[in-house]
Design a protein around this motif. Structure first.
Motif, PDB file in Angstrom:
ATOM      1  N   VAL A 112       0.837  -1.058  -0.049  1.00  0.00           N
ATOM      2  CA  VAL A 112      -0.290  -0.155   0.017  1.00  0.00           C
ATOM      3  C   VAL A 112       0.781   1.319   0.023  1.00  0.00           C
ATOM      4  N   PHE A 113       1.784   1.234   0.872  1.00  0.00           N
ATOM      5  CA  PHE A 113       2.868   2.444   0.977  1.00  0.00           C
ATOM      6  C   PHE A 113       3.453   2.602  -0.384  1.00  0.00           C
ATOM      7  N   THR A 114       4.139   1.649  -0.768  1.00  0.00           N
ATOM      8  CA  THR A 114       4.610   1.676  -2.033  1.00  0.00           C
ATOM      9  C   THR A 114       3.889   2.232  -3.201  1.00  0.00           C
ATOM     10  N   SER A 115       2.719   1.643  -3.371  1.00  0.00           N
ATOM     11  CA  SER A 115       1.951   2.093  -4.248  1.00  0.00           C
ATOM     12  C   SER A 115       1.644   3.513  -4.449  1.00  0.00           C
ATOM     13  N   MET A 116       1.594   4.000  -3.060  1.00  0.00           N
ATOM     14  CA  MET A 116       1.296   5.589  -3.045  1.00  0.00           C
ATOM     15  C   MET A 116       2.446   6.343  -3.424  1.00  0.00           C
ATOM     16  N   THR A 117       3.635   5.872  -2.930  1.00  0.00           N
ATOM     17  CA  THR A 117       4.824   6.684  -3.213  1.00  0.00           C
ATOM     18  C   THR A 117       5.110   6.557  -4.723  1.00  0.00           C
ATOM     19  N   THR A 118       4.703   5.238  -5.262  1.00  0.00           N
ATOM     20  CA  THR A 118       5.104   5.438  -6.939  1.00  0.00           C
ATOM     21  C   THR A 118       4.449   5.957  -7.597  1.00  0.00           C
ATOM     22  N   VAL A 119       2.957   6.415  -7.254  1.00  0.00           N
ATOM     23  CA  VAL A 119       2.245   7.036  -7.934  1.00  0.00           C
ATOM     24  C   VAL A 119       2.858   8.442  -8.397  1.00  0.00           C
ATOM     25  N   ASP A 120       3.869   8.946  -7.538  1.00  0.00           N
ATOM     26  CA  ASP A 120       4.303  10.114  -7.604  1.00  0.00           C
ATOM     27  C   ASP A 120       5.599   9.999  -8.084  1.00  0.00           C
ATOM     28  N   ALA A 121       6.200   8.938  -8.344  1.00  0.00           N
ATOM     29  CA  ALA A 121       7.599   8.853  -8.636  1.00  0.00           C
ATOM     30  C   ALA A 121       7.748   9.280 -10.259  1.00  0.00           C
ATOM     31  N   ASP A 122       8.913   9.544 -10.451  1.00  0.00           N
ATOM     32  CA  ASP A 122       9.104  10.147 -11.835  1.00  0.00           C
ATOM     33  C   ASP A 122       9.103   9.176 -12.934  1.00  0.00           C
ATOM     34  N   THR A 123       9.158   7.740 -12.626  1.00  0.00           N
ATOM     35  CA  THR A 123       9.040   6.678 -13.513  1.00  0.00           C
ATOM     36  C   THR A 123       7.431   7.069 -14.274  1.00  0.00           C
ATOM     37  N   SER A 124       7.354   6.613 -15.461  1.00  0.00           N
ATOM     38  CA  SER A 124       5.985   6.746 -15.921  1.00  0.00           C
ATOM     39  C   SER A 124       5.011   5.941 -15.507  1.00  0.00           C
ATOM     40  N   ASP A 125       3.695   6.465 -15.406  1.00  0.00           N
ATOM     41  CA  ASP A 125       2.679   5.804 -14.554  1.00  0.00           C
ATOM     42  C   ASP A 125       2.254   4.522 -15.505  1.00  0.00           C
ATOM     43  N   SER A 126       2.958   3.765 -15.431  1.00  0.00           N
ATOM     44  CA  SER A 126       2.805   2.497 -15.944  1.00  0.00           C
ATOM     45  C   SER A 126       2.076   1.224 -15.225  1.00  0.00           C
ATOM     46  N   LEU A 127       1.204   0.748 -16.142  1.00  0.00           N
ATOM     47  CA  LEU A 127       0.348  -0.414 -15.185  1.00  0.00           C
ATOM     48  C   LEU A 127       1.499  -1.594 -14.889  1.00  0.00           C
ATOM     49  N   GLU A 128       2.364  -1.989 -15.628  1.00  0.00           N
ATOM     50  CA  GLU A 128       3.063  -2.984 -15.450  1.00  0.00           C
ATOM     51  C   GLU A 128       3.967  -2.951 -14.163  1.00  0.00           C
ATOM     52  N   HIS A 129       4.307  -1.537 -13.860  1.00  0.00           N
ATOM     53  CA  HIS A 129       4.970  -1.380 -12.550  1.00  0.00           C
ATOM     54  C   HIS A 129       4.060  -1.878 -11.340  1.00  0.00           C
ATOM     55  N   PHE A 130       2.910  -1.208 -11.362  1.00  0.00           N
ATOM     56  CA  PHE A 130       2.002  -1.848 -10.358  1.00  0.00           C
ATOM     57  C   PHE A 130       1.550  -3.280 -10.381  1.00  0.00           C
ATOM     58  N   ALA A 131       1.429  -3.715 -11.279  1.00  0.00           N
ATOM     59  CA  ALA A 131       1.161  -5.319 -11.581  1.00  0.00           C
ATOM     60  C   ALA A 131       2.396  -6.014 -10.785  1.00  0.00           C
ATOM     61  N   LEU A 132       3.485  -5.467 -11.141  1.00  0.00           N
ATOM     62  CA  LEU A 132       4.590  -6.153 -10.682  1.00  0.00           C
ATOM     63  C   LEU A 132       4.691  -6.105  -8.925  1.00  0.00           C
TER      64      LEU A 132
END
Lengths: 511, 638
Positions: A97-117
């Motif tokens: 949960v925490f990482t999902s929230m910080t990743t949303v804001d990260a510089d990397t593109s907002d890609s679905l693969e990232h969250f699926a992984l």
């Protein structure tokens, strides 16, 4: 038909499996999203956070149910259903949960693969912490590792990230090979792969001729395989490079989730399957703990990059968890179960600290790369980037300071509860040498956290004048993450009663 | 009503909190009235509790009111509890009673001070702490109050902290008291390890029933006495009290004469059974220290010129009398003298404050004289105080001092002689003070120019708020002795009242020569007081004899200077040495370890080359070592 008559399908307790199902469902929804146009920003993160949150709540319910149920195995002994695994599962869900929230804001593109992984990694970790079979455990490890390899390399613009992914992959392959060979040797001697089965077989084989050399070689290789995942010295060498190269939020994810999964699997394996061989593995664990504690903290203080510092500090933390495992190895002692629960509590509390700390680092490095976009090549996570953060954003600096103090083990934070637990377990099992070394290592490591704090509070910002316009900007999800991490750290630090109350039940394994 | 005893300390606490938050907004003089009101209400509650207790049979007059569980840690179970029994209520009565009078007085005395409301904040907090001290059911609650009064005393001594001497005096009081606090804390630790509890009842019962070794009992007794010496300004820790006169005069009256400095006497009485069961040398030590202090301080008071310093040394001397009583087993007499002393010493201090107020902050007695015409009420009440302390019958001080000396005579005649000598000196120096301040020729005309007065410098009488407390205290100083008159057992009111508390420890003197001939001793005391007064009259009023005021006495036997030089010279050198040891050896070890860690780290760091092949080699080597260990173990087993 005859075949159908012989085949008894395993009874499946769907509710007990619901956390895994929730994680898989989230991953599948995200992957189906690849067939649709790009979703609005933040939606992918919402899906992964939600499914991990649902999985977490389901785990909490089952954790509570186990107050008056006995621990048991699921799916014909493939998975263990006990509080030991479920607390780890809760920590894993929180980390996602925490990482999902910080990743949303990260510089990397907002890609679905990232969250699926993220979700598949969590699934792998969830299987590792509850696996009651070496083969199932190996499946979990590979699911987790493959997801992490890709995540580490996910920042395609930075070659350091690519390099980190590749290094991790190659060395991880090495470790997996050792692990698999270890499983094979253990199967060769005991004739089975069930962890609790191995335990009872070894406990019952008094008259059977022992082939201990082969069995113990297997144990050694298992220790290497898990030691690599936990990053015990000397199997730690990948850690600083990979932690440093990977995108910062991924680093936090690896540090928390990877460590929880590997430590919990290792403790379960050694305490459930090999208690009869404790006299053989305990000295090895002792040696690994000493090396890990000292190398981790000593190397941490000579680093100049905050991410590398925290990487070495995570190694040193792994040493503390080994102190708990060493205490758990004193099978005859009445305090051995304290070792089990203290190692678990340590890694669970550390996982929150790790996610929070790396999220804080990502805020500063993001800011540094925004400000000094021209000077390419200079690391944005060097200690200098933290100079004077407290002057531009005191609240953020205060939160980060709390997390660092907790990592140093200062009282009234969860880090103190964690360190106190393992050291108390070591003392009550009369492992005084290890207890003293752990405390020495804590003192050495404290210097590293102090360096970061001094830099934040006492140094002058590199850019000269400190104005609030130059303050690092925090999006709402990041704020929520940091505030929650700090709140957990302080609440469990001030009121550890709940953790201490359940800790007895944590050491009851499903067999 | 006794269940409401918690209101007694609670009310001043409320007052203090209100003043802390709204103090500056309430302003002068309402802040003073508020503080006085809460203290007076607290006094009324105490009176109600007193009558409640009085209505009970004497063996039931001990009530524990537990407010909450304070420290429940394993074997250490400490409740936040108050104990209402005859001793604590006696203390609370005069703390709140005299406290209210002094609050009232301070409204006039502190008039115009820029920190007016803060002064009353400290006073209220002081009263709260003092009440916690006396009402505490166990050593820890008492210790809370003990530290509280110490802190408030520190704030109030250095209330005018812009004056360097006030700041220094505050620091001195604080540091000296730490030595005493060490004693109380250590006593608490010993009590907990020996009895498993810090409640007075448990400790006293354990001592009385022999559940503790006599060594432990004596250790607790002597350590608490160390604490009492610090708080009650006994030799060798007395020297902070005269300097504490730097504080405003109401503070001197409240804290450094009537209440806080008697805390040591209270504590000794509270643990009377412990004292009674300890080795014989413990009470002897207490009696000797008390007698020595009484004489020593009285001799210094003879040659002081500052009106408040005379009274300060006199207080030290009178406290010595109380400890002499404790050491001789005369607990009732000690409490009796404590109460009467609180009346007349508060009166004398407030009177001196009135004089200082009227003299525009002049404290040197050599610049006073003939003030009785300028401030008649002050003079009249001060003279009553003088007669009380000098031991002239029928004033309060006479009866209580006589009671002490009676017990001392039964215990040890040498100490009795010392006590008599101190009593003689007391009568002498107090007469000297009264003559120098209120009689003789007016010497303040010369002083007028120093004060920049415009030629018409005249001492003036103080306002009514200051005079009313003086009159009340004067009445009490006259009749206070009625609490415990020696003539018949029926007149021993205080003794009957305190009996449940002190019966185990109180020494019985009936049947001794002293008891049978107490009227002889009574007469001797009168003669001694009269001799002291006559001597002072001859020297200072009639000028028949030259005044003997040697430098040695004026400078307090150079005790203070010697201590200062010791602490400042060799003491400071020792501490500098320790600092050097700490900075070079201890820090050196720490820094060395840090340097070592860094050095090793820098070396090992090279192995982190960044090459995967190197990492793979490290990993493999580690695997080989682990494998070797396990296979060797397995080979051994099979």
């Amino acid at each position: 038909m005859d075949i159908a008559g012989d085949f008894l399908p395993p009874t499946i307790e769907w509710f007990a499996l619901s956390p895994y199902i929730a994680l898989v469902a989230g991953a599948l929804i995200l992957l189906l999203g690849s067939l649709t146009p790009q979703w609005p920003r933040g939606w992918y993160g919402l899906v992964s956070a939600t499914s991990a949150g649902v999985a977490g709540v389901l785990s909490v319910l089952q954790f509570a149910n186990l107050a008056d149920e006995l621990p048991r195995t699921l799916v014909k002994g493939a998975l263990a259903h006990d509080r030991f695994g479920l607390l780890a599962l809760i920590a894993i869900c929180v980390a996602v949960v925490f990482t999902s929230m910080t990743t949303v804001d990260a510089d990397t593109s907002d890609s679905l693969e990232h969250f699926a992984l993220l979700l598949t990694a969590a699934l792998g970790a969830a299987i590792m912490v509850t696996a009651n079979d070496l083969v199932v455990s190996f499946l979990g490890i590979e699911t987790l590792s493959l997801s992490l390899y890709v995540l580490a390399a996910s920042d395609r613009r930075r070659s350091a990230s690519q390099e980190a992914g590749l290094k991790y992959f190659i060395l991880g392959g090495f470790a997996s090979a050792f692990l698999l060979y270890g499983i094979a040797l253990v199967y060769g001697t005991t004739g089975q792969t069930s962890i609790s089965g191995i335990g009872s077989t070894l406990a019952g084989e008094v008259s059977v001729p022992r082939n201990d050399a082969m069995l113990l070689a297997g144990v050694a290789l298992l220790l290497v395989g898990f030691g690599f995942k936990v990053s015990l010295v000397p199997f730690h060498s990948w850690t600083p490079d990979v932690y440093h190269g990977a995108p910062t939020h991924v680093t936090g994810f690896m540090a928390s989730l990877g460590k929880v999964a590997a430590i919990v699997a290792l403790v379960r394996l050694f305490v459930v399957a090999f208690p009869t061989r404790a006299d053989d593995w305990r000295p090895a664990v002792f040696a690994l703990a000493v090396l890990t504690l000292l190398v981790g903290s000593v190397l941490a203080i000579v680093q100049r990059d905050v991410k590398r510092m925290l990487a070495y500090s995570s190694i040193s933390h792994a040493g503390f968890m080994m102190v708990g495992l060493e205490a758990a190895g004193r099978i005859g002692s009445s305090s051995a179960s304290d070792g089990v629960s203290s190692a678990l509590v340590y890694v669970v509390l550390y996982s929150v600290l790790a996610v929070g700390s790396f999220a804080a680092v990502s805020v500063v490095s993001q800011h540094a790369s925004d400000v000094t976009s021209t000077s390419e090549g200079q690391s944005t996570t060097s200690l200098d980037a933290f100079n004077g953060v407290a002057k531009t954003n005191p609240v953020f600096a205060l939160g980060f300071t709390v997390l660092l103090l907790a990592q140093a083990g200062v009282p009234l934070t969860s880090g103190f509860v964690a360190k106190f637990g393992v050291i108390r377990a070591a003392v009550s099992t009369e492992s005084y040498v290890l207890a003293v070394l752990a405390m020495v290592s804590a003192v050495i490591a404290a210097y590293l956290y102090l360096r970061i704090m001094v830099s934040m509070w006492l140094s002058v910002p590199a850019s000269g004048e400190a104005t609030s316009a130059l303050a690092p900007k925090l999006s709402l999800p990041l704020r929520v993450t940091l505030v929650s991490a700090v709140a957990i750290t302080l609440v469990l630090g001030v009121l550890p009663t709940w953790l201490l109350d359940v800790s007895d039940s944590l050491a009851l394994f499903a067999r | 009503m006794v269940d409401f005893v918690w209101l007694v300390p609670f009310l001043p606490l409320i007052g203090g909190v209100v003043l802390m938050v709204f103090g500056s907004r309430i302003g002068e003089p309402r802040a003073g009235w508020l503080a006085t009101l809460v203290t007076a209400t607290s006094f009324l509650v105490t009176v109600a509790v007193y009558f409640d207790l009085l209505g009970m049979p004497s063996e039931e007059r001990s009530h524990v009111v537990t407010l909450f569980q304070w420290i429940p840690v394993g074997a250490l179970q400490i409740d936040f509890a108050l104990l209402a029994d005859p001793l604590s209520i006696t203390m609370a009565l005069f703390v709140t009673g005299i406290g209210s009078l002094i609050h009232l007085y301070a409204i006039g005395y502190m008039h115009g001070d820029p920190k007016f409301s803060k002064f009353f904040l400290y006073l209220n907090l002081f009263v709260f702490s003092m009440l916690m001290l006396v009402l505490g059911e166990n050593l820890l609650v008492t210790f809370l109050g003990w530290e509280g009064v110490g802190a408030c005393s520190y704030f109030l001594i250095s209330f005018w902290h812009t004056r360097n001497s006030a700041a220094v005096a505050g620091k001195k009081a604080f540091v000296t008291n730490r030595i005493g606090d060490w004693g109380v804390m250590t006593a608490m630790f010993v009590a907990f390890s020996a009895v498993g509890s810090v409640s007075y009842k448990a400790i006293n019962d354990a001592a009385h029933e022999g559940a503790m070794s006599q060594t432990a009992i004596s250790a607790i007794a002597i350590l608490l006495f160390v604490g009492a010496c610090g708080k009650s300004a006994q030799l060798p820790l007395y020297f902070w009290l005269p300097d504490a006169m730097e504080g405003p005069t109401p503070v001197s009256a409240l804290i450094h004469a009537a209440t806080m400095v008697t805390a040591g006497v209270f504590l000794m009485t509270r643990v009377g059974p412990v004292l009674a069961e300890s080795y014989g040398w413990v009470p002897d030590t207490i009696a000797i220290v008390g007698a020595a202090t009484a004489l020593f301080a009285a001799s210094i008071a003879v040659a002081q010129h500052d009106i408040k310093r005379v009274l300060a040394y006199s207080t030290v001397s009178q406290l010595g009398f109380m400890f002499l009583a404790i050491g001789s087993g005369a607990y009732v007499a000690a409490i009796f003298h404590m109460v009467t002393h609180a009346f007349f010493k508060a009166l004398l201090f407030l009177g001196s404050g009135s004089v200082i107020h009227g003299m525009h902050h002049e404290q040197d007695m050599r610049k006073m004289g003939a003030l009785r015409t300028a401030m008649p009420v002050t003079a009249f009440t001060f003279i009553i105080g003088w007669l009380a302390i000098a031991g002239v019958p029928p004033f309060a001080g006479f009866w209580s001092k006589d009671e002490i000396l009676l017990y001392v005579y039964a215990d040890n005649r040498l100490l009795y002689a010392i006590g008599m000598l101190a009593a003689l000196l007391t009568a002498y120096y107090m007469t000297r003070q009264v003559i120098m301040v209120f009689f003789g020729e007016a010497r303040w005309h010369d002083a007028a120019s120093e004060h920049g007065a415009h030629g018409d410098f005249r001492p003036h009488e103080s306002p009514k708020v200051m005079l009313i407390p003086l009159m009340v205290l004067a009445v009490l100083s006259v009749v206070g002795g009625a609490m415990q008159l020696p003539f018949s057992k029926d007149l021993h009111f205080l003794e009957h009242w305190l009996e449940p508390v002190v019966e185990e420890a109180e020494r019985s003197i009936s049947g001794t020569w002293a008891y049978d001939n107490k009227y002889v001793l009574l007469l001797a005391a009168i003669v001694v007081a009269a001799a002291g007064i006559a001597l002072a009259l001859a020297v200072y009023a009639r000028r028949r004899l030259p005044a003997i005021e040697p430098k040695a006495l004026e400078n307090a036997w150079w005790y203070d200077a010697t201590v200062a030089r010791l602490v400042g010279g060799p003491g400071a050198a020792t501490f500098r040495g320790i600092t050097r040891f700490d900075s070079q050896v201890v820090d050196g070890a720490v820094n060395g370890a840090a340097a070592l860690a860094r050095g090793v780290g820098s070396q090992v760091r090279r192995s982190q080359s960044g090459f995967v092949r190197a990492y793979a080699v490290i990993l493999s080597l580690g695997t080989v070592v682990l494998l070797a260990w396990f296979v060797w173990r397995g080979w051994l087993a099979s």
